[in-house]
Design a protein around this motif. Structure first.
Motif, mmCIF file in Angstrom:
data_model
loop_
_atom_site.group_PDB
_atom_site.id
_atom_site.type_symbol
_atom_site.label_atom_id
_atom_site.label_comp_id
_atom_site.label_asym_id
_atom_site.label_seq_id
_atom_site.Cartn_x
_atom_site.Cartn_y
_atom_site.Cartn_z
ATOM 1 N N ASN A 227 -6.589 0.295 -1.111
ATOM 2 C CA ASN A 227 -6.081 1.281 -2.065
ATOM 3 C C ASN A 227 -4.592 1.518 -1.830
ATOM 4 O O ASN A 227 -4.079 1.255 -0.738
ATOM 5 C CB ASN A 227 -6.830 2.603 -1.855
ATOM 6 C CG ASN A 227 -6.830 3.015 -0.396
ATOM 7 O OD1 ASN A 227 -7.412 2.327 0.446
ATOM 8 N ND2 ASN A 227 -6.142 4.102 -0.078
ATOM 9 N N LYS B 124 0.817 -1.212 0.000
ATOM 10 C CA LYS B 124 0.000 0.000 0.000
ATOM 11 C C LYS B 124 0.855 1.268 0.000
ATOM 12 O O LYS B 124 0.345 2.358 -0.251
ATOM 13 C CB LYS B 124 -0.896 0.046 1.256
ATOM 14 C CG LYS B 124 -2.141 -0.788 1.170
ATOM 15 C CD LYS B 124 -2.937 -0.704 2.470
ATOM 16 C CE LYS B 124 -3.338 0.694 2.891
ATOM 17 N NZ LYS B 124 -4.446 1.320 2.167
ATOM 18 N N SER C 296 -10.610 5.093 -1.411
ATOM 19 C CA SER C 296 -10.769 3.676 -1.062
ATOM 20 C C SER C 296 -11.502 2.941 -2.186
ATOM 21 O O SER C 296 -12.323 3.517 -2.874
ATOM 22 C CB SER C 296 -11.543 3.551 0.248
ATOM 23 O OG SER C 296 -10.761 4.056 1.291
ATOM 24 N N SER D 290 -8.004 -0.598 4.126
ATOM 25 C CA SER D 290 -8.588 -0.450 2.795
ATOM 26 C C SER D 290 -7.524 -0.799 1.749
ATOM 27 O O SER D 290 -6.335 -0.527 1.943
ATOM 28 C CB SER D 290 -9.095 0.986 2.614
ATOM 29 O OG SER D 290 -8.065 1.908 2.933
ATOM 30 N N GLU E 25 -15.654 3.755 4.529
ATOM 31 C CA GLU E 25 -15.083 2.916 5.575
ATOM 32 C C GLU E 25 -15.900 3.005 6.867
ATOM 33 O O GLU E 25 -16.704 3.910 7.044
ATOM 34 C CB GLU E 25 -13.642 3.335 5.906
ATOM 35 C CG GLU E 25 -12.708 3.369 4.734
ATOM 36 C CD GLU E 25 -12.625 4.740 4.130
ATOM 37 O OE1 GLU E 25 -13.609 5.509 4.238
ATOM 38 O OE2 GLU E 25 -11.571 5.046 3.557
HETATM 39 MG MG MG Z 1 -7.692 3.537 4.283
#
Ligand code: MG
Ligand code: TXA
Length: 332
Positions: free
Chosen positions: A141, A49, A147, A139, A176
Protein backbone atom coordinates in the motif's frame (compact mmCIF):
# COMPACT_ATOMS: atom_id res chain seq x y z
CA UNK A 1 2.43 -2.33 -16.34
CA UNK A 2 2.14 -6.09 -16.66
CA UNK A 3 -0.02 -8.43 -14.57
CA UNK A 4 1.00 -12.10 -14.38
CA UNK A 5 -0.84 -14.89 -12.53
CA UNK A 6 1.24 -16.58 -9.82
CA UNK A 7 0.42 -19.92 -11.48
CA UNK A 8 2.14 -18.70 -14.66
CA UNK A 9 5.27 -17.40 -12.98
CA UNK A 10 7.17 -20.49 -14.12
CA UNK A 11 7.27 -19.03 -17.61
CA UNK A 12 8.49 -15.57 -16.58
CA UNK A 13 12.15 -14.55 -16.51
CA UNK A 14 12.12 -13.73 -12.80
CA UNK A 15 15.78 -12.73 -12.63
CA UNK A 16 15.13 -9.99 -15.14
CA UNK A 17 11.99 -8.74 -13.37
CA UNK A 18 13.73 -8.55 -10.02
CA UNK A 19 16.15 -5.98 -11.33
CA UNK A 20 13.53 -3.65 -9.83
CA UNK A 21 10.54 -3.94 -7.46
CA UNK A 22 7.70 -6.42 -8.09
CA UNK A 23 4.24 -6.70 -6.49
CA UNK A 24 3.82 -10.19 -5.02
CA UNK A 25 0.95 -12.03 -3.32
CA UNK A 26 1.44 -13.56 0.12
CA UNK A 27 -1.03 -15.37 2.36
CA UNK A 28 -1.32 -12.26 4.55
CA UNK A 29 -1.44 -9.19 2.25
CA UNK A 30 0.09 -8.17 -1.10
CA UNK A 31 3.65 -6.92 -0.84
CA UNK A 32 6.14 -4.82 -2.79
CA UNK A 33 9.23 -6.99 -3.14
CA UNK A 34 12.93 -6.33 -3.74
CA UNK A 35 15.94 -8.65 -3.55
CA UNK A 36 17.88 -7.83 -0.37
CA UNK A 37 21.07 -7.54 -2.46
CA UNK A 38 19.59 -4.98 -4.87
CA UNK A 39 20.10 -1.54 -3.30
CA UNK A 40 18.44 0.29 -6.16
CA UNK A 41 15.23 -1.76 -5.85
CA UNK A 42 15.29 -1.54 -2.03
CA UNK A 43 15.50 2.26 -2.17
CA UNK A 44 12.71 2.25 -4.73
CA UNK A 45 10.41 0.52 -2.23
CA UNK A 46 10.69 3.50 0.12
CA UNK A 47 10.19 5.96 -2.73
CA UNK A 48 7.16 4.22 -4.26
CA UNK A 49 5.37 3.63 -0.94
CA UNK A 50 6.32 7.03 0.48
CA UNK A 51 7.70 5.07 3.41
CA UNK A 52 9.81 6.77 6.10
CA UNK A 53 13.41 5.61 5.68
CA UNK A 54 13.77 4.56 9.33
CA UNK A 55 10.97 1.97 9.10
CA UNK A 56 12.65 -1.41 8.53
CA UNK A 57 11.49 -4.08 6.07
CA UNK A 58 10.64 -7.73 6.78
CA UNK A 59 12.96 -10.19 5.03
CA UNK A 60 11.16 -13.17 3.44
CA UNK A 61 12.94 -16.51 3.05
CA UNK A 62 12.05 -19.71 1.21
CA UNK A 63 14.03 -22.15 3.35
CA UNK A 64 15.67 -22.28 6.76
CA UNK A 65 19.15 -22.31 5.23
CA UNK A 66 18.61 -18.67 4.22
CA UNK A 67 18.53 -17.70 7.92
CA UNK A 68 22.27 -18.12 8.37
CA UNK A 69 23.08 -15.21 6.08
CA UNK A 70 20.84 -12.89 8.09
CA UNK A 71 21.06 -13.88 11.75
CA UNK A 72 23.95 -13.39 14.15
CA UNK A 73 24.58 -15.99 16.88
CA UNK A 74 22.33 -18.79 18.08
CA UNK A 75 18.63 -18.91 17.41
CA UNK A 76 16.80 -18.87 20.78
CA UNK A 77 15.08 -22.18 21.61
CA UNK A 78 11.71 -20.40 21.80
CA UNK A 79 12.17 -19.16 18.22
CA UNK A 80 12.97 -22.68 17.04
CA UNK A 81 9.76 -23.92 18.67
CA UNK A 82 7.76 -21.10 17.05
CA UNK A 83 9.32 -21.77 13.65
CA UNK A 84 8.46 -25.49 13.97
CA UNK A 85 4.88 -24.62 14.74
CA UNK A 86 4.16 -21.60 12.49
CA UNK A 87 6.61 -21.59 9.57
CA UNK A 88 5.91 -21.37 6.74
CA UNK A 89 3.17 -18.95 7.80
CA UNK A 90 2.17 -15.52 9.08
CA UNK A 91 4.65 -15.13 11.96
CA UNK A 92 7.58 -12.69 11.71
CA UNK A 93 10.43 -13.13 14.21
CA UNK A 94 12.89 -10.41 15.22
CA UNK A 95 16.47 -11.75 15.31
CA UNK A 96 19.84 -10.25 16.16
CA UNK A 97 21.19 -9.42 12.74
CA UNK A 98 24.43 -9.92 10.94
CA UNK A 99 26.44 -6.77 10.25
CA UNK A 100 26.22 -7.55 6.53
CA UNK A 101 22.42 -7.08 6.27
CA UNK A 102 21.74 -3.98 4.16
CA UNK A 103 21.12 -0.77 6.14
CA UNK A 104 18.36 -0.01 3.67
CA UNK A 105 16.53 -3.15 4.82
CA UNK A 106 16.86 -2.45 8.54
CA UNK A 107 16.10 1.24 8.18
CA UNK A 108 18.08 4.38 8.75
CA UNK A 109 17.65 4.04 12.53
CA UNK A 110 20.25 1.23 12.27
CA UNK A 111 18.66 -1.16 14.74
CA UNK A 112 20.73 -4.26 15.45
CA UNK A 113 17.93 -6.66 14.57
CA UNK A 114 16.34 -8.07 11.42
CA UNK A 115 12.73 -9.23 11.09
CA UNK A 116 12.30 -12.47 9.12
CA UNK A 117 9.39 -14.58 7.96
CA UNK A 118 8.77 -17.57 5.70
CA UNK A 119 5.57 -16.97 3.70
CA UNK A 120 3.11 -19.85 3.51
CA UNK A 121 2.46 -20.34 -0.20
CA UNK A 122 4.58 -22.99 -1.92
CA UNK A 123 4.63 -20.96 -5.16
CA UNK A 124 5.86 -17.74 -3.58
CA UNK A 125 8.57 -19.69 -1.75
CA UNK A 126 9.52 -21.34 -5.03
CA UNK A 127 9.94 -17.92 -6.55
CA UNK A 128 12.32 -16.89 -3.73
CA UNK A 129 14.14 -20.21 -4.13
CA UNK A 130 14.58 -19.61 -7.87
CA UNK A 131 16.00 -16.15 -7.18
CA UNK A 132 18.34 -17.71 -4.62
CA UNK A 133 18.21 -14.68 -2.34
CA UNK A 134 15.69 -13.46 0.27
CA UNK A 135 13.21 -10.73 -0.61
CA UNK A 136 12.41 -7.64 1.48
CA UNK A 137 8.62 -7.29 1.27
CA UNK A 138 6.58 -4.57 2.97
CA UNK A 139 2.82 -4.38 2.40
CA UNK A 140 2.19 -2.93 -1.07
CA UNK A 141 0.00 0.00 0.00
CA UNK A 142 0.93 3.66 -0.12
CA UNK A 143 2.23 4.37 3.41
CA UNK A 144 -0.65 5.18 5.75
CA UNK A 145 -3.35 3.44 3.69
CA UNK A 146 -5.04 0.12 4.51
CA UNK A 147 -2.95 -2.88 3.43
CA UNK A 148 -3.93 -4.42 0.07
CA UNK A 149 -5.56 -7.86 0.05
CA UNK A 150 -6.27 -8.01 -3.70
CA UNK A 151 -4.08 -7.02 -6.61
CA UNK A 152 -6.63 -4.34 -7.61
CA UNK A 153 -6.03 -2.57 -4.28
CA UNK A 154 -2.34 -2.32 -5.12
CA UNK A 155 -3.04 -1.05 -8.62
CA UNK A 156 -5.29 1.63 -7.06
CA UNK A 157 -2.42 2.77 -4.84
CA UNK A 158 0.69 2.29 -6.98
CA UNK A 159 -0.50 2.06 -10.61
CA UNK A 160 2.27 2.58 -13.15
CA UNK A 161 4.93 3.11 -10.50
CA UNK A 162 5.45 -0.67 -10.61
CA UNK A 163 6.17 -2.57 -13.85
CA UNK A 164 5.18 -6.11 -12.77
CA UNK A 165 2.25 -7.27 -10.66
CA UNK A 166 1.94 -10.95 -9.70
CA UNK A 167 -1.72 -11.80 -9.03
CA UNK A 168 -2.98 -14.70 -6.94
CA UNK A 169 -6.54 -13.55 -6.14
CA UNK A 170 -7.69 -12.48 -2.66
CA UNK A 171 -5.27 -13.12 0.23
CA UNK A 172 -6.19 -16.04 2.44
CA UNK A 173 -5.56 -14.26 5.74
CA UNK A 174 -6.06 -10.57 4.97
CA UNK A 175 -4.08 -9.12 7.92
CA UNK A 176 -0.31 -8.76 8.08
CA UNK A 177 1.87 -11.25 9.91
CA UNK A 178 2.25 -11.15 13.69
CA UNK A 179 5.62 -9.58 14.58
CA UNK A 180 7.14 -11.23 17.68
CA UNK A 181 10.47 -10.82 19.43
CA UNK A 182 12.31 -11.47 22.67
CA UNK A 183 13.28 -7.94 23.65
CA UNK A 184 15.47 -7.40 26.75
CA UNK A 185 14.27 -10.78 28.05
CA UNK A 186 10.57 -10.00 27.49
CA UNK A 187 8.32 -11.92 25.10
CA UNK A 188 6.66 -9.24 23.04
CA UNK A 189 4.19 -9.01 20.17
CA UNK A 190 5.23 -5.83 18.32
CA UNK A 191 2.39 -6.07 15.83
CA UNK A 192 -0.70 -8.25 16.40
CA UNK A 193 -1.64 -10.50 13.48
CA UNK A 194 -3.39 -13.74 12.75
CA UNK A 195 -0.99 -15.83 14.84
CA UNK A 196 -2.60 -15.05 18.17
CA UNK A 197 -1.05 -14.14 21.52
CA UNK A 198 -2.76 -17.20 23.00
CA UNK A 199 -1.16 -19.55 20.46
CA UNK A 200 2.32 -18.04 20.92
CA UNK A 201 1.98 -18.36 24.71
CA UNK A 202 1.04 -22.01 24.32
CA UNK A 203 4.26 -22.67 22.36
CA UNK A 204 6.77 -20.63 24.41
CA UNK A 205 5.11 -21.42 27.73
CA UNK A 206 5.52 -17.82 28.94
CA UNK A 207 3.34 -14.74 29.26
CA UNK A 208 3.48 -12.62 26.11
CA UNK A 209 3.13 -8.82 26.15
CA UNK A 210 1.46 -6.86 23.34
CA UNK A 211 3.12 -3.54 22.52
CA UNK A 212 1.75 -2.42 19.22
CA UNK A 213 1.78 1.30 19.99
CA UNK A 214 4.87 3.46 20.35
CA UNK A 215 5.40 4.77 23.86
CA UNK A 216 7.49 7.92 23.95
CA UNK A 217 9.56 7.08 26.98
CA UNK A 218 10.80 3.78 25.59
CA UNK A 219 13.39 3.08 22.97
CA UNK A 220 11.64 2.16 19.74
CA UNK A 221 12.07 -1.51 18.97
CA UNK A 222 9.49 -1.48 16.15
CA UNK A 223 9.78 1.81 14.28
CA UNK A 224 6.57 1.17 12.30
CA UNK A 225 4.56 1.74 15.49
CA UNK A 226 4.99 5.50 15.48
CA UNK A 227 3.46 6.13 12.04
CA UNK A 228 -0.17 6.64 11.10
CA UNK A 229 -1.62 3.47 9.58
CA UNK A 230 -4.46 1.91 7.69
CA UNK A 231 -6.35 5.16 7.17
CA UNK A 232 -8.99 5.47 4.46
CA UNK A 233 -9.70 8.93 2.99
CA UNK A 234 -12.98 9.14 4.89
CA UNK A 235 -13.37 9.02 8.67
CA UNK A 236 -13.80 5.67 10.41
CA UNK A 237 -16.04 5.62 13.50
CA UNK A 238 -15.24 2.70 15.80
CA UNK A 239 -18.00 1.88 18.31
CA UNK A 240 -16.64 0.00 21.31
CA UNK A 241 -19.14 0.77 24.09
CA UNK A 242 -21.90 -1.57 25.26
CA UNK A 243 -24.46 1.01 24.05
CA UNK A 244 -22.98 0.92 20.53
CA UNK A 245 -26.40 0.55 18.86
CA UNK A 246 -27.70 3.78 20.39
CA UNK A 247 -24.36 5.52 19.76
CA UNK A 248 -24.47 4.51 16.10
CA UNK A 249 -27.99 5.79 15.75
CA UNK A 250 -27.04 9.15 17.30
CA UNK A 251 -23.89 9.52 15.20
CA UNK A 252 -25.76 8.53 12.05
CA UNK A 253 -28.41 11.17 12.73
CA UNK A 254 -25.78 13.79 13.57
CA UNK A 255 -24.08 13.19 10.23
CA UNK A 256 -27.29 14.24 8.43
CA UNK A 257 -27.18 13.46 4.73
CA UNK A 258 -23.72 11.93 4.74
CA UNK A 259 -23.45 8.56 3.02
CA UNK A 260 -22.50 6.15 5.79
CA UNK A 261 -21.04 2.72 5.11
CA UNK A 262 -21.04 -0.13 7.62
CA UNK A 263 -18.51 -2.93 8.00
CA UNK A 264 -21.12 -5.44 9.01
CA UNK A 265 -20.42 -8.47 11.14
CA UNK A 266 -22.98 -11.22 10.67
CA UNK A 267 -25.14 -11.97 13.67
CA UNK A 268 -25.44 -8.34 14.84
CA UNK A 269 -28.54 -6.20 14.25
CA UNK A 270 -27.76 -2.65 13.14
CA UNK A 271 -29.79 0.58 13.04
CA UNK A 272 -30.92 1.52 9.54
CA UNK A 273 -28.77 4.57 8.90
CA UNK A 274 -26.61 3.04 6.19
CA UNK A 275 -26.12 3.89 2.56
CA UNK A 276 -23.96 0.84 1.89
CA UNK A 277 -22.95 -2.36 3.67
CA UNK A 278 -19.86 -4.53 3.43
CA UNK A 279 -20.26 -8.04 4.78
CA UNK A 280 -17.29 -8.99 6.99
CA UNK A 281 -18.58 -12.52 7.44
CA UNK A 282 -19.20 -14.37 10.66
CA UNK A 283 -16.10 -16.04 12.07
CA UNK A 284 -13.17 -14.01 13.38
CA UNK A 285 -11.04 -15.43 10.55
CA UNK A 286 -13.55 -14.17 7.96
CA UNK A 287 -13.66 -10.75 9.61
CA UNK A 288 -9.84 -10.60 9.65
CA UNK A 289 -9.68 -11.56 5.97
CA UNK A 290 -12.23 -8.91 4.95
CA UNK A 291 -11.44 -5.89 7.14
CA UNK A 292 -8.92 -4.11 4.89
CA UNK A 293 -10.87 -4.96 1.77
CA UNK A 294 -14.06 -3.57 3.35
CA UNK A 295 -12.36 -0.33 4.42
CA UNK A 296 -11.15 0.21 0.87
CA UNK A 297 -14.52 -0.70 -0.66
CA UNK A 298 -16.60 1.63 1.52
CA UNK A 299 -14.03 4.42 1.22
CA UNK A 300 -14.74 4.62 -2.51
CA UNK A 301 -18.46 5.41 -2.24
CA UNK A 302 -19.17 6.59 1.32
CA UNK A 303 -18.48 9.74 3.36
CA UNK A 304 -17.99 7.89 6.64
CA UNK A 305 -17.40 4.29 7.76
CA UNK A 306 -18.95 2.77 10.90
CA UNK A 307 -17.78 -0.44 12.57
CA UNK A 308 -18.44 -2.14 15.91
CA UNK A 309 -15.41 -3.16 17.99
CA UNK A 310 -14.26 -6.74 18.57
CA UNK A 311 -13.36 -8.40 21.88
CA UNK A 312 -9.59 -8.19 22.47
CA UNK A 313 -8.88 -11.90 22.22
CA UNK A 314 -7.81 -14.40 19.54
CA UNK A 315 -7.92 -12.78 16.06
CA UNK A 316 -10.04 -9.96 17.54
CA UNK A 317 -6.87 -8.42 19.01
CA UNK A 318 -5.27 -7.97 15.56
CA UNK A 319 -8.50 -6.75 13.96
CA UNK A 320 -8.89 -4.13 16.72
CA UNK A 321 -5.25 -3.06 16.33
CA UNK A 322 -5.98 -2.21 12.67
CA UNK A 323 -9.36 -0.61 13.38
CA UNK A 324 -8.06 1.55 16.24
CA UNK A 325 -5.29 2.83 13.98
CA UNK A 326 -7.71 3.43 11.10
CA UNK A 327 -10.28 5.20 13.29
CA UNK A 328 -10.74 8.96 13.40
CA UNK A 329 -13.25 8.54 16.23
CA UNK A 330 -13.50 5.85 18.88
CA UNK A 331 -16.88 5.98 20.60
CA UNK A 332 -17.11 4.06 23.85
MG1 MG B 1 2.56 -2.09 6.09
O1 TXA C 1 2.43 -10.03 6.48
C1 TXA C 1 3.38 -9.26 6.39
O2 TXA C 1 4.24 -9.15 7.28
C2 TXA C 1 3.48 -8.40 5.11
C3 TXA C 1 3.63 -9.32 3.92
C4 TXA C 1 3.83 -8.58 2.62
O3 TXA C 1 4.63 -10.24 4.15
N1 TXA C 1 4.54 -7.45 5.23
C5 TXA C 1 4.42 -6.33 6.02
O4 TXA C 1 5.51 -5.47 6.00
O5 TXA C 1 3.42 -6.10 6.67
P1 TXA C 1 5.43 -3.94 6.49
O6 TXA C 1 6.70 -3.36 6.05
O7 TXA C 1 4.19 -3.34 6.01
O8 TXA C 1 5.42 -4.02 8.04
C6 TXA C 1 6.59 -4.43 8.73
C7 TXA C 1 6.49 -4.10 10.20
C8 TXA C 1 6.69 -2.62 10.47
O9 TXA C 1 5.82 -2.22 11.52
C9 TXA C 1 8.14 -2.55 10.90
O10 TXA C 1 8.41 -1.45 11.74
C10 TXA C 1 8.31 -3.89 11.61
O11 TXA C 1 7.53 -4.81 10.87
N2 TXA C 1 9.70 -4.33 11.59
C11 TXA C 1 10.48 -4.59 10.52
N3 TXA C 1 11.73 -4.92 10.89
C12 TXA C 1 11.75 -4.88 12.25
C13 TXA C 1 12.74 -5.13 13.24
N4 TXA C 1 13.98 -5.47 12.93
N5 TXA C 1 12.39 -5.01 14.53
C14 TXA C 1 11.12 -4.67 14.87
N6 TXA C 1 10.14 -4.42 13.99
C15 TXA C 1 10.45 -4.52 12.69
Amino acid sequence: MKIVKLDEIGRVDVQQYFEDVVVVPTETVYGLAARIDNEKALKNIFKIKGRPSDNPLIVHISDLDMLGGLVDGDVPAEYSALMDRFWPGPLTLVFKRRESVSKTVVGKSSIDTVAVRMPKGEKIRNLIRRLGVPLAIPSANTSGKPSPTRVEHVIDDLGEKVALYIDDGPCEIGLESTVFGIIDGNYVILRPGSVTKESIESVVGKKVLVKSKAENSEKLVCPGQKYRHYSPEHPVYLFTGSAWYQDMLKCGQALGNAKIGILRRRGLEYPTVFYKEYDLGESLQDCAQNTFSGLRFLDKTCDAIFVVGFALEDEGLAIMDKLEKAASYIIN
